[in-house]
Write a protein that holds these residues in place. Structure first.
Motif, PDB file in Angstrom:
ATOM      1  N   ARG A 126       0.807  -1.219   0.000  1.00 17.82           N
ATOM      2  CA  ARG A 126       0.000   0.000   0.000  1.00 17.82           C
ATOM      3  C   ARG A 126       0.840   1.269   0.000  1.00 17.82           C
ATOM      4  O   ARG A 126       0.289   2.372  -0.084  1.00 17.82           O
ATOM      5  CB  ARG A 126      -0.926   0.018   1.221  1.00 17.82           C
ATOM      6  N   LEU A 127       2.159   1.126   0.110  1.00 19.13           N
ATOM      7  CA  LEU A 127       3.006   2.303   0.279  1.00 19.13           C
ATOM      8  C   LEU A 127       2.820   3.318  -0.836  1.00 19.13           C
ATOM      9  O   LEU A 127       2.571   4.504  -0.578  1.00 19.13           O
ATOM     10  CB  LEU A 127       4.479   1.893   0.365  1.00 19.13           C
ATOM     11  N   MET A 128       2.945   2.898  -2.085  1.00 19.95           N
ATOM     12  CA  MET A 128       2.888   3.857  -3.185  1.00 19.95           C
ATOM     13  C   MET A 128       1.492   4.428  -3.382  1.00 19.95           C
ATOM     14  O   MET A 128       1.336   5.599  -3.731  1.00 19.95           O
ATOM     15  CB  MET A 128       3.406   3.219  -4.472  1.00 19.95           C
ATOM     16  N   SER A 129       0.455   3.616  -3.151  1.00 15.91           N
ATOM     17  CA  SER A 129      -0.900   4.155  -3.294  1.00 15.91           C
ATOM     18  C   SER A 129      -1.169   5.211  -2.219  1.00 15.91           C
ATOM     19  O   SER A 129      -1.819   6.235  -2.484  1.00 15.91           O
ATOM     20  CB  SER A 129      -1.945   3.033  -3.221  1.00 15.91           C
ATOM     21  N   GLU A 130      -0.648   4.991  -1.021  1.00 13.80           N
ATOM     22  CA  GLU A 130      -0.819   5.981   0.047  1.00 13.80           C
ATOM     23  C   GLU A 130       0.011   7.237  -0.230  1.00 13.80           C
ATOM     24  O   GLU A 130      -0.418   8.363   0.050  1.00 13.80           O
ATOM     25  CB  GLU A 130      -0.434   5.382   1.402  1.00 13.80           C
ATOM     26  N   ALA A 131       1.210   7.040  -0.787  1.00 14.92           N
ATOM     27  CA  ALA A 131       2.043   8.195  -1.144  1.00 14.92           C
ATOM     28  C   ALA A 131       1.363   9.018  -2.223  1.00 14.92           C
ATOM     29  O   ALA A 131       1.351  10.261  -2.166  1.00 14.92           O
ATOM     30  CB  ALA A 131       3.418   7.716  -1.617  1.00 14.92           C
ATOM     31  N   ARG A 132       0.779   8.340  -3.217  1.00 23.19           N
ATOM     32  CA  ARG A 132       0.067   9.056  -4.278  1.00 23.19           C
ATOM     33  C   ARG A 132      -1.147   9.788  -3.724  1.00 23.19           C
ATOM     34  O   ARG A 132      -1.459  10.903  -4.136  1.00 23.19           O
ATOM     35  CB  ARG A 132      -0.370   8.085  -5.379  1.00 23.19           C
ATOM     36  N   ARG A 133      -1.857   9.144  -2.790  1.00 20.94           N
ATOM     37  CA  ARG A 133      -3.051   9.768  -2.211  1.00 20.94           C
ATOM     38  C   ARG A 133      -2.681  11.069  -1.501  1.00 20.94           C
ATOM     39  O   ARG A 133      -3.333  12.106  -1.672  1.00 20.94           O
ATOM     40  CB  ARG A 133      -3.736   8.809  -1.239  1.00 20.94           C
ATOM     41  N   MET A 134      -1.610  11.030  -0.711  1.00 18.75           N
ATOM     42  CA  MET A 134      -1.183  12.236  -0.020  1.00 18.75           C
ATOM     43  C   MET A 134      -0.689  13.294  -1.006  1.00 18.75           C
ATOM     44  O   MET A 134      -0.983  14.481  -0.869  1.00 18.75           O
ATOM     45  CB  MET A 134      -0.089  11.921   1.003  1.00 18.75           C
ATOM     46  N   ALA A 135       0.067  12.849  -2.014  1.00 18.17           N
ATOM     47  CA  ALA A 135       0.588  13.783  -3.019  1.00 18.17           C
ATOM     48  C   ALA A 135      -0.554  14.455  -3.782  1.00 18.17           C
ATOM     49  O   ALA A 135      -0.493  15.659  -4.059  1.00 18.17           O
ATOM     50  CB  ALA A 135       1.519  13.050  -3.977  1.00 18.17           C
ATOM     51  N   LYS A 136      -1.594  13.698  -4.105  1.00 12.55           N
ATOM     52  CA  LYS A 136      -2.744  14.278  -4.812  1.00 12.55           C
ATOM     53  C   LYS A 136      -3.438  15.320  -3.946  1.00 12.55           C
ATOM     54  O   LYS A 136      -3.909  16.353  -4.445  1.00 12.55           O
ATOM     55  CB  LYS A 136      -3.725  13.181  -5.211  1.00 12.55           C
ATOM     56  N   GLN A 137      -3.531  15.041  -2.644  1.00 14.97           N
ATOM     57  CA  GLN A 137      -4.153  16.013  -1.744  1.00 14.97           C
ATOM     58  C   GLN A 137      -3.349  17.301  -1.710  1.00 14.97           C
ATOM     59  O   GLN A 137      -3.914  18.402  -1.762  1.00 14.97           O
ATOM     60  CB  GLN A 137      -4.262  15.419  -0.340  1.00 14.97           C
ATOM     61  N   ILE A 138      -2.022  17.185  -1.650  1.00 12.98           N
ATOM     62  CA  ILE A 138      -1.163  18.372  -1.649  1.00 12.98           C
ATOM     63  C   ILE A 138      -1.263  19.101  -2.987  1.00 12.98           C
ATOM     64  O   ILE A 138      -1.361  20.331  -3.032  1.00 12.98           O
ATOM     65  CB  ILE A 138       0.300  17.974  -1.354  1.00 12.98           C
ATOM     66  N   ALA A 139      -1.250  18.327  -4.088  1.00 14.13           N
ATOM     67  CA  ALA A 139      -1.299  18.924  -5.423  1.00 14.13           C
ATOM     68  C   ALA A 139      -2.614  19.655  -5.682  1.00 14.13           C
ATOM     69  O   ALA A 139      -2.675  20.541  -6.538  1.00 14.13           O
ATOM     70  CB  ALA A 139      -1.077  17.853  -6.489  1.00 14.13           C
ATOM     71  N   SER A 140      -3.658  19.298  -4.939  1.00 15.05           N
ATOM     72  CA  SER A 140      -4.960  19.951  -5.134  1.00 15.05           C
ATOM     73  C   SER A 140      -5.038  21.309  -4.449  1.00 15.05           C
ATOM     74  O   SER A 140      -5.988  22.064  -4.675  1.00 15.05           O
ATOM     75  CB  SER A 140      -6.076  19.044  -4.596  1.00 15.05           C
ATOM     76  N   MET A 141      -4.052  21.609  -3.613  1.00 12.90           N
ATOM     77  CA  MET A 141      -4.051  22.878  -2.895  1.00 12.90           C
ATOM     78  C   MET A 141      -3.429  23.990  -3.741  1.00 12.90           C
ATOM     79  O   MET A 141      -2.675  23.716  -4.679  1.00 12.90           O
ATOM     80  CB  MET A 141      -3.257  22.736  -1.587  1.00 12.90           C
ATOM     81  N   PRO A 142      -3.729  25.259  -3.429  1.00 14.23           N
ATOM     82  CA  PRO A 142      -3.105  26.370  -4.168  1.00 14.23           C
ATOM     83  C   PRO A 142      -1.578  26.268  -4.075  1.00 14.23           C
ATOM     84  O   PRO A 142      -1.021  26.280  -2.967  1.00 14.23           O
ATOM     85  CB  PRO A 142      -3.640  27.614  -3.453  1.00 14.23           C
ATOM     86  N   PRO A 143      -0.881  26.147  -5.202  1.00 11.32           N
ATOM     87  CA  PRO A 143       0.547  25.824  -5.169  1.00 11.32           C
ATOM     88  C   PRO A 143       1.445  26.875  -4.524  1.00 11.32           C
ATOM     89  O   PRO A 143       2.397  26.535  -3.822  1.00 11.32           O
ATOM     90  CB  PRO A 143       0.900  25.630  -6.649  1.00 11.32           C
ATOM     91  N   THR A 144       1.150  28.144  -4.754  1.00 17.33           N
ATOM     92  CA  THR A 144       1.995  29.180  -4.159  1.00 17.33           C
ATOM     93  C   THR A 144       1.879  29.155  -2.639  1.00 17.33           C
ATOM     94  O   THR A 144       2.882  29.293  -1.922  1.00 17.33           O
ATOM     95  CB  THR A 144       1.619  30.568  -4.698  1.00 17.33           C
ATOM     96  N   ALA A 145       0.662  28.960  -2.144  1.00 16.88           N
ATOM     97  CA  ALA A 145       0.453  28.901  -0.700  1.00 16.88           C
ATOM     98  C   ALA A 145       1.204  27.720  -0.086  1.00 16.88           C
ATOM     99  O   ALA A 145       1.787  27.837   0.999  1.00 16.88           O
ATOM    100  CB  ALA A 145      -1.035  28.799  -0.390  1.00 16.88           C
ATOM    101  N   VAL A 146       1.203  26.589  -0.777  1.00 20.37           N
ATOM    102  CA  VAL A 146       1.925  25.409  -0.282  1.00 20.37           C
ATOM    103  C   VAL A 146       3.419  25.683  -0.237  1.00 20.37           C
ATOM    104  O   VAL A 146       4.103  25.403   0.758  1.00 20.37           O
ATOM    105  CB  VAL A 146       1.622  24.172  -1.158  1.00 20.37           C
ATOM    106  N   GLN A 147       3.959  26.249  -1.323  1.00 22.19           N
ATOM    107  CA  GLN A 147       5.397  26.502  -1.387  1.00 22.19           C
ATOM    108  C   GLN A 147       5.833  27.558  -0.375  1.00 22.19           C
ATOM    109  O   GLN A 147       6.900  27.438   0.240  1.00 22.19           O
ATOM    110  CB  GLN A 147       5.785  26.917  -2.805  1.00 22.19           C
ATOM    111  N   LYS A 148       5.000  28.584  -0.189  1.00 24.52           N
ATOM    112  CA  LYS A 148       5.332  29.607   0.806  1.00 24.52           C
ATOM    113  C   LYS A 148       5.242  29.025   2.217  1.00 24.52           C
ATOM    114  O   LYS A 148       6.002  29.419   3.114  1.00 24.52           O
ATOM    115  CB  LYS A 148       4.414  30.815   0.655  1.00 24.52           C
ATOM    116  N   SER A 149       4.320  28.098   2.423  1.00 25.79           N
ATOM    117  CA  SER A 149       4.224  27.443   3.725  1.00 25.79           C
ATOM    118  C   SER A 149       5.475  26.624   4.012  1.00 25.79           C
ATOM    119  O   SER A 149       5.985  26.621   5.142  1.00 25.79           O
ATOM    120  CB  SER A 149       2.988  26.537   3.772  1.00 25.79           C
ATOM    121  N   LYS A 150       5.982  25.943   2.991  1.00 27.55           N
ATOM    122  CA  LYS A 150       7.234  25.213   3.168  1.00 27.55           C
ATOM    123  C   LYS A 150       8.368  26.178   3.475  1.00 27.55           C
ATOM    124  O   LYS A 150       9.216  25.908   4.344  1.00 27.55           O
ATOM    125  CB  LYS A 150       7.556  24.395   1.907  1.00 27.55           C
ATOM    126  N   GLU A 151       8.387  27.304   2.793  1.00 28.57           N
ATOM    127  CA  GLU A 151       9.451  28.297   3.013  1.00 28.57           C
ATOM    128  C   GLU A 151       9.477  28.770   4.462  1.00 28.57           C
ATOM    129  O   GLU A 151      10.548  28.833   5.085  1.00 28.57           O
ATOM    130  CB  GLU A 151       9.246  29.491   2.083  1.00 28.57           C
TER     131      GLU A 151
END
Length: 299
Positions: free
Chosen positions: A223-248
């Motif tokens: 299940r590792l890769m399916s769970e990784a994809r699920r989390m990645a899709k959730q992150i990718a669905s968010m406004p990208p600039t806000a995500v990147q600035k949050s990481k910053e």
């Protein structure tokens, strides 16, 4: 059984690209296609770039070519606006067994000039990961020793298969930890536990890694890769600039005083409020709230 400790819901790298990596042109990066690399594989799908370490015959051990290709792949995906998040994982039964020991032997056999020219200890390589502006999820599918472990520490989120094993194996061969692991590891698991794992070089399994805070989740291997994809899709669905600035600001806060963090957060927050991305996301949320209110039956 899935184990977890937290709920799932909850300046740009501009380094030099080596001559080897420069051979791989931007034109090779296409949606759903694999790039032409020798030691890694890069696949893009729906805003997610999956980066495979691809030397399974030697347990994905790191060599100079892989260093160059990883650096180039990070640069490539950073400049691709469609890529919003990366999953880093390994082909075969290992995530990464560490540095290829042939690299150590080559340096030992080389003359002084060769050792000084070697990129073995180059700071550009760890900076490519540490300064990467988009989220990186490590999907640790098997043994992660030496560099294989320390590279995961530079990632933002770590998911592990039940088959994963870890070791800070550096002192075992008479060298010291690298890849900024002495910065990240004590902050993740505390100084005492970091010292124990580094000084003893003992291996530890995925469940201990979860217990001490070195990984976020442990999943059954299939299940590792399916769970990784699920989390990645959730992150990718968010406004990208806000995500990147949050990481910053998360990274900024790790090495700042409380007062510096307060000031930096305020500046970035006010800048975010001025973006079109914020206006669109806010408008969408308000429309959804109005729709739900309109659908509520009168009593």
């Amino acid at each position: 059984m899935i184990e977890n400790k937290s709920t799932l819901d909850s300046k740009t790298f501009r380094g030099k690209i080596s001559a080897d990596a420069a051979l791989h042109s931007k034109g090779n990066f296409r949606k759903g296609k694999t790039m032409e690399y020798k030691t890694i594989e890069l696949i893009k799908e729906d805003g997610i770039a999956i980066l495979y370490l691809n030397r399974p015959d030697v347990l994905n051990a790191l060599n100079e070519t892989m260093k160059s290709e990883l650096t180039h792949a990070l640069k490539e995906t950073e400049e691709d606006d469609e890529t919003r998040v990366i999953i880093l994982t390994g082909r075969g039964r290992a995530f990464c067994a560490g540095a290829d020991l042939n690299r150590f032997l080559a340096i030992q056999k080389g003359d002084k000039a060769h050792r000084e020219k070697s990129r073995f200890g180059s700071v550009d390589f760890p900076r490519a990961f540490i300064q990467y502006p988009k989220p990186i999820i490590a999907a640790i599918n098997g043994p992660a020793y030496g560099f294989g472990f320390t590279v995961t520490l530079t990632c933002d989120i770590r998911l592990a298969s039940e088959r994963a094993k870890f070791s800070c194996a550096f002192v075992r061969i008479g060298v010291t930890p690298e890849f900024c692991s002495t910065f990240f590891l004590p902050r993740l698991i505390g100084y005492g536990k970091a010292a124990e794992l580094i000084f003893t070089a003992r291996p530890f399994d995925a469940h201990e890694a979860l217990e001490i805070g070195a990984v976020n989740y442990v999943f059954p291997h299939n299940r590792l890769m399916s769970e990784a994809r699920r989390m990645a899709k959730q992150i990718a669905s968010m406004p990208p600039t806000a995500v990147q600035k949050s990481k910053e600001i998360l990274r900024h806060g790790m090495q700042s005083t409380l007062d510096q963090t307060i000031q930096h957060e305020a500046i970035v927050f006010l800048d975010a409020m001025k973006t079109e991305e914020h206006q669109l996301a806010l408008g969408k949320l308000l429309a959804q709230m109005k729709f739900k209110k309109d659908k509520t039956p009168l009593t």
